[in-house]
Every structure is written in C-alpha cells, then in structure tokens.
Write an enzyme that holds these catalytic residues in place. Structure first.
Site, PDB file in Angstrom:
ATOM      1  N   LYS A 160       0.865  -1.194   0.000  1.00  0.00           N
ATOM      2  CA  LYS A 160       0.000   0.000   0.000  1.00  0.00           C
ATOM      3  C   LYS A 160       0.895   1.236   0.000  1.00  0.00           C
ATOM      4  CE  LYS A 160      -3.950   1.556   2.873  1.00  0.00           C
ATOM      5  NZ  LYS A 160      -4.809   1.134   4.004  1.00  0.00           N
TER       6      LYS A 160
ATOM      7  N   SER B 137      -9.442   0.704   3.146  1.00  0.00           N
ATOM      8  CA  SER B 137      -8.731   1.594   2.262  1.00  0.00           C
ATOM      9  C   SER B 137      -7.592   0.907   1.496  1.00  0.00           C
ATOM     10  CB  SER B 137      -8.140   2.763   3.055  1.00  0.00           C
ATOM     11  OG  SER B 137      -7.207   2.288   4.012  1.00  0.00           O
TER      12      SER B 137
ATOM     13  N   SER C 164      -9.452  -1.885   7.287  1.00  0.00           N
ATOM     14  CA  SER C 164      -8.929  -1.679   5.926  1.00  0.00           C
ATOM     15  C   SER C 164      -8.100  -2.831   5.376  1.00  0.00           C
ATOM     16  CB  SER C 164      -8.107  -0.394   5.866  1.00  0.00           C
ATOM     17  OG  SER C 164      -8.953   0.723   5.955  1.00  0.00           O
TER      18      SER C 164
END
Lengths: 484, 59
Positions: A90, A166, A190
């Site tokens: 990420k 996310s 997330s």
C-alpha cells in the site's frame, strides 16, 4: 464448492499468476525456476492488468530485477522462506526512492523516502522482492477503495465493483494474481474489508505486533499493518518474516518473535469456537449470514457469544478516528484544504471541532470494553463474525439498506470490523467463495494469539470451505481503459 | 430559529483557524452531527470516576 488453485509448482514455462508464495519459494530454492523468471512474469502481468484493475500506483521494475538477480546468484536460497516471491505494498509504506503518497495529492510534493520501512526490509531479508506500491483511499480514511486522485481500485471478480478499502490496491493486486501477497494497513477494517470484497485472506495482527515505523500514519490509537494472500500458509510465512520489536516505534510491543507457520497443521482440536451473535447479525445481508453459517457448520460450532456494547464500541472507534485523524492533518487542513478529497476533508474538519472531553470518554470506554471482551475469551478461544455486511457494492454506490434503513456505504462497510480493531484483537479474514461474488468471515482470537486464528483458517482451507477463487474474465482480457 | 450547530461550526472554524467555505458547510455539519451523536452515545455509558483511558503513558 470452491474453485481451488492448481497445485502445480511453477517453472519458467508455467503460469505463476495463481501460485502461492510458498510454492514460488520452493521452486526457486529447488532451482526449477529462477527469481528473475518469477519477477519478469509478475511485472508482465502488472503491465497487462493494471490498466484494468488500477491496483498499482508505482512499479519498481529495475529494483525488482536487480534484487531477483541477487537472489538467483545467492548460495543459500533454501534458507530464504520467501526466495524470489514478488510482493507490493500500500502506498503508505516507505519505499526507498519513491514518495510515500498515502493516497493523497498533498503528499506528492514530499521528498522521496530515503530508505525502506522495516517491514519491507524484513521481507526482503527473507528473500521476497518488492515490485511496487499500491492504490489506496486517501490518507486511509476509507472503506471503498475509491480515490479521487488516482482513480478507484477495481475488483478482479467484477471490475464495476469496489475492492473495498482503504487497502484497495492490495486487495485487487492479490485477488487479480498480480502478486501472491501484499501489505496493507487496518485502522478500522482496511485489511479485512478488501479481503472480504476481493475474496482473499487477510491478517490483522494484534495491535502493537508489527512495527509501523516509516509508514504514514492515520490514527495512532488504532493503526495496524498486515499481509494479504491467497493462502493461509502465505499469511503465516510473511507474518513470521515481519515480526519483532523495532527501534523508534512507540507502539510496537517488546515481544519476541512467536512463529506461527509450524503451528498451522495442529488443526482445531481442543479449540473452543463460538459465533458472534446480536450486533454482528444485525443488518447482515443473506450472503454474509450464509458464509458465516457455512463456516460454523463445518467447524461444528454451536455456541454463540455476545460482544457487550459492540455498537458503542463502534461509535467510540468512529469518534477516536475522526479526532485523531483531524489532529494528524490539522496543519494540512489549514494550508491546503482544497487539495484533499472532499469526502475526507469534510470528515476531518468535523473531527477537528469535536470537544476533547468526548474523546477522552471514548478512550475510557475503550479500556472498559477491552476488559469485558477479555472475559469472553476466558470461555472461548476464537469467535466467528462476518467481515462485511454484503459482497462488493458497485463503484460509486453511495447508499445501501442495513437493517431496514438506508445508510451511506463508505462508513458502514466496516460495521463488523470496527468493534474488533477498536481493542486490537488479532483477526484472520477468510474468503468464502460464494457465487457470483465472494465474501469474508472474521476469525477473531485473544490478544497475541494470531496462531489460533491462523490454525482455524488453515483447517477451513484444508476442508475446502474457504478459498481464494480465481477471477474469471481477467485472463486474455484485452487492454481497455476504464473511466472512473 | 437558527440551528445552534451552525453557530458552533462557524465559531469553531474561526477559533481554530480552520478554512470553511460556504459550500463545504452542509457536509461538515452532517459529519459533525453524526460524530457528536456517536460521542453522546459513548458518553452516556456510565463508568466510575477512576476508570482509566485506554492509552496509559509509561515513563
């Protein structure tokens, strides 16, 4: 039942898109393939699929090829548990030489990171090879996987649907077979929400277990980091490689490495498992209940437990998130408000206005809630709960009906994950390959007992009840542009 | 009668030097309204005066 992956070992002439990290490492160690061949294939797949899935925001091809070459010439490849295994992170993890954008426009003006974060260093020390950084919701304040600056991550099972967020790019990259594992963060869900919507495995370890050093934060009280993968063994292998205290990390626990990979085959014998009732059934769509009950039946679980005050725990997590997030971004809100995603900015501005007395109340409640949940774990070893209330919504969908009420999608995808991460419990999200779309179930364990959650997940995988199913329609798909 | 939350938002934005354009106000108000409702839900849960917050500083 599930469409399990092919079991063939990879070699340079084989499609490795659906090979596990364990299979790749074994093949590289045995010399039946090379790290270079594996990385080249991963990079080719990223180049082919990223225009469709929008999972990657940066590809570190030269670095990956150089690293692969070094692995291929190493004498002790068999000692590297992740030899030649490609992975991505990420884009809130520091990667040397690129900017840690955390999904924002504002951070693009920052200097590039001067070194990798410790979790990347540890994975590469175990032989893994970073191939890039992944799309995410702005500043991690998101459950959808949508991003106004970089475009939405797209779900490999249906490209018109959300990945969840996310850590949306992490979900899409692993579910799309671009990499066998990826890293993400989980403040309120997330890791678990994208795992559920993309049909893959995810591990959110105990709060304080994995170091957050040199990653971009969101909510100091609640931030966790962890892996996504297509098998439980890969979760365990990568998690074992990342454990251990870290200098300069205030939240990372001073605990020794407690390896779990060798524990996986112990099965569920002797474990007391229950399903979460009450709050965790309210609002669940039929597919969430079907997935939960299928797992409970397979494990012969009859007992039900109630998390006391779970709704209030979720409310307190929401409040702490809004206010700590606002504190983190206060200067940026003042200086560059127009450069935020409006949906993020408006929540942070509201969070900045909340009286501090209310936030302290939430932190007091948090300790009370923790004590009650630890009492629950005196009687059970693991608890099953839905990961999301539904399968992947359409990209751009803003509302759905929960418990008879129309509510916004973005905050409510996390209703079942927030009361768990609020007190830092370890969770493995396991994918139930329902048709047409997969959905996840949480296996929740007491603090520091990731091994229990992983053992249960592994047993379910061995039974064929949970599996990361391979998406249809991606292979051979022509490159085409999607508009966001 | 004016909604006191509108007055609170205007006052808080001024006091905290937060930028607040007129067309951002409805979304900020909606978010603050939800956050304060959640906060009230948490705050009404009675706990003893000596209940400690979760994060405890250790020197």
């Amino acid at each position: 039942m599930p469409n399990l992956r092919p079991s063939s070992s990879p070699d340079s002439a084989t499609d490795m898109a659906w090979s596990t990290a364990a299979e790749i490492a074994a093949a590289v160690a045995a010399g039946t393939t090379t790290a270079t061949a594996v990385v080249d294939q991963a990079l080719a797949r990223v180049a082919k699929l990223n225009p469709i899935l929008n999972a990657f925001t940066a590809v570190t091809a030269a670095r990956a090829q150089s690293r692969a070459s070094a692995i291929d010439s190493a004498r002790d490849k068999s000692k590297l548990p992740l030899a030649g295994v490609p992975f991505a992170v990420k884009n809130l993890f520091d990667v040397a030489g690129i900017v840690t954008t955390a999904g924002s426009k504002i951070n693009r003006g920052n200097a590039s990171a001067d070194r990798d974060c410790p979790l990347i260093e540890r994975l590469e020390a175990a032989g893994a090879i970073l191939v890039g950084a992944l799309n995410m919701g702005e500043y991690a304040y998101d459950f959808t996987g949508e991003n106004v600056h970089d475009g939405p991550s797209r779900n490999p099972h249906d490209r018109s649907r959300m990945t969840g967020g996310s850590s949306g790019g992490s979900g899409g990259a692993v579910a799309g077979g671009m990499v066998p594992f990826a890293l993400g963060s989980d403040t309120n869900g997330s890791i678990r929400v994208p795992s559920s919507l993309c049909g893959i495995f995810g591990l959110k370890p105990t709060y304080g277990r994995l170091t957050r050093a040199r990653t971009f934060p969101f909510v100091f009280s609640l931030d966790h980091l962890g892996p996504f993968a297509r098998s439980v063994r890969d979760l365990a292998l990568t998690y074992d490689a990342m454990q251990g205290p870290a200098e300069g990390d205030a939240a990372c626990a001073e605990r020794p490495v407690e390896p779990v990979t060798q524990e996986l085959d112990r099965g569920t014998s002797g474990l007391r498992i229950a399903t979460a009732a009450g709050y965790f059934r309210k609002g669940a769509f039929p597919e969430a209940i079907e997935a939960l009950e299928g797992i409970a039946k397979a494990l012969n679980v009859k007992e039900k437990v109630e998390f006391p005050e779970a709704a209030r725990a979720r409310a307190a997590a929401y409040l702490i998130t809004a206010t700590e997030g606002a504190a983190l971004h206060l200067d940026r809100l003042r200086a560059r408000p127009a450069d935020f995603d409006p949906a993020v900015r408006d929540r942070l501005l509201a969070g900045a206005m909340v009286p501090s007395a209310l936030v302290v109340k939430a932190q007091v409640f948090r300790r009370w809630y923790r004590e009650r949940i630890l009492e629950l774990f005196e009687h059970v070893d693991a608890i099953l709960a839905p990961a999301t209330p539904c399968t992947a919504p359409k990209i751009g969908q803003t509302a759905f009906v929960l418990d008879g009420q129309e509510v916004p999608v973005r905050p409510n995808l996390g209703i079942y994950t927030q009361p768990i991460s609020f007190i830092g419990l370890p969770v493995v999200a396991v994918p139930v390959p329902l048709k047409p779309l997969p959905i996840g179930v949480q296996i929740i364990a007491p603090p520091w007992r990731e091994d229990i959650a992983l053992r249960v997940a592994h047993a379910l995988e061995q039974m064929g009840i949970v599996a990361a199913s391979r998406p249809t329609g991606l292979e051979g798909e022509k490159l085409r542009e999607h508009t966001s | 009668m004016a909604d006191p939350l509108d007055d609170f938002i205007d006052a808080a934005a001024r006091a905290l030097s937060l930028p607040l354009k007129e067309d951002w106000k409805p979304a900020v108000k909606a978010n603050l309204d939800v956050t304060l409702k959640y906060a009230a839900f948490v705050a009404e849960f009675e706990l003893p005066d000596d209940a400690e917050p979760a994060p405890v500083f250790k020197s």
